[in-house]
Design an enzyme around this catalytic site. Structure first.
Site, PDB file in Angstrom:
ATOM      1  N   SER A  55     -11.588 -16.266 -26.152  1.00 38.15           N
ATOM      2  CA  SER A  55     -13.273 -16.047 -25.764  1.00 38.15           C
ATOM      3  C   SER A  55     -13.918 -15.169 -26.487  1.00 38.15           C
ATOM      4  O   SER A  55     -15.181 -15.310 -26.693  1.00 38.15           O
ATOM      5  CB  SER A  55     -13.042 -15.699 -24.311  1.00 38.15           C
ATOM      6  OG  SER A  55     -12.045 -14.537 -23.950  1.00 38.15           O
ATOM      7  N   HIS A 279     -17.465  -9.211 -22.911  1.00 42.54           N
ATOM      8  CA  HIS A 279     -17.302  -9.963 -24.106  1.00 42.54           C
ATOM      9  C   HIS A 279     -18.725  -9.991 -24.919  1.00 42.54           C
ATOM     10  O   HIS A 279     -19.758  -9.553 -24.217  1.00 42.54           O
ATOM     11  CB  HIS A 279     -17.311 -11.664 -23.447  1.00 42.54           C
ATOM     12  CG  HIS A 279     -15.914 -12.081 -22.968  1.00 42.54           C
ATOM     13  ND1 HIS A 279     -15.491 -11.765 -21.750  1.00 42.54           N
ATOM     14  CD2 HIS A 279     -15.049 -12.775 -23.605  1.00 42.54           C
ATOM     15  CE1 HIS A 279     -14.155 -12.116 -21.761  1.00 42.54           C
ATOM     16  NE2 HIS A 279     -13.967 -12.884 -22.883  1.00 42.54           N
TER      17      HIS A 279
END
Length: 300
Positions: A55, A279
């Site tokens: 990711s 993220h």
């Protein structure tokens, strides 16, 4: 009146004049030609670029979403797309959220092909970010959350280092040989490619920023230290297998999860931009993609 006969010299002179005059007329009448222009050199073929990884590479929830595989929660603005655009490369992006090293060789989801299958002998550039899920860093980060200030709660740093060893770093070290195997397999499938290993970067500054991010000071420092340790493992493996390590830590200085929302490249536990928690957001993916493109230009 009687015409005097020409002497041989006069006859030669007359003939020479006739020849030269005729040649001058012909030269004046002949079209002027030049050499045909050379065709322009053909442009080099675009680089064939394959992006592998988890990711961090896929940039989940950063818009726009990649509709080609919704199960991978991949963005069309992730760092592979940014780098490919900067390089004018032909991109095959098979990065997939939650991927582990094992998912490179097997289908991660129904209908999702193993990531390795995107590689071939014509591949020019490969990028990869992997290891965060294999080594349990996401779980370690969640284990460090403390919503209340010290001393209400417990320290993840203290728990993980009890007894004189570090559980998280030991797990990273135990996984390291598997990443070496990954790089060897990439080289086997794409022997002519330049391979780039992308580090996980700068999530949170030393000492953290409680309560903006719910980590005590020691735990924030400990957690980033674990990320840095994984980065060192990735860097060493890249060196050992002839790959290039792209260190993204410096890119995040001043742009970590403690920065003001407008300045962040990495989101915190509660995102303030389109991105998954912990993220890269769109600005972070752009910075990493530009750094990767610069590294590719150096090697090619």
């Amino acid at each position: 009146m009687q015409t005097r006969p020409r002497t041989p010299l006069a006859a030669v002179s007359a003939a020479l004049c006739t020849s030269l005059c005729a040649a001058g007329v012909l030269a004046a009448a002949a079209p002027v030609t030049s050499a045909a222009p050379r065709p322009p050199a053909s442009a080099p073929a675009p680089l064939d670029y394959v992006a592998l990884g988890d990711s961090f590479a896929a940039a989940p929830l950063v818009s726009p979403a990649d509709p080609s595989n919704l199960l991978c929660v991949r963005s069309l603005a992730d760092y592979p797309h940014v780098a490919a655009k900067a390089l004018g490369a032909r991109l095959t992006d098979v990065s997939c959220s939650a991927a582990t090293a094992g998912d490179l060789s097997k289908p991660q989801h129904p209908g999702t092909r193993p990531q390795y299958e995107a590689l071939n002998t014509g591949t020019d550039v490969v990028s990869i970010t992997i290891g965060g899920n294999d080594t349990g860093l996401v779980a370690a980060a969640l284990d460090c959350v403390n919503l209340l200030p010290e001393p209400v709660g417990s320290s993840c740093a203290a728990r993980n280092t009890a007894g004189g060893s570090d559980k998280v770093k030991d797990g990273i070290d135990a996984w390291a040989p598997q990443f070496g195997t990954v790089l060897a397999e990439i080289r086997r499938r794409s022997p002519h490619a330049d391979v780039f290993v992308i580090g996980y970067g700068n999530y949170i500054r030393p000492g953290g920023c409680f309560p903006v991010q719910p980590l005590w000071a020691d735990d924030a420092t400990y957690l980033q230290g674990a990320v840095n340790h994984l980065g060192a493992v990735l860097r060493d493996a890249a060196h050992d297998h002839g790959a290039t390590f792209v260190d993204t830590y410096r890119l995040g200085i001043g742009h970590d999860a403690c920065a003001a929302p407008a300045d962040r490249h990495t989101e915190g536990f509660v995102p303030t931009d389109d991105a998954a928690p912990l993220h890269p957001n769109g600005k972070g993916a752009e910075a990493v993609g530009e750094a990767l493109a610069a590294a590719v230009r150096v090697t090619r």
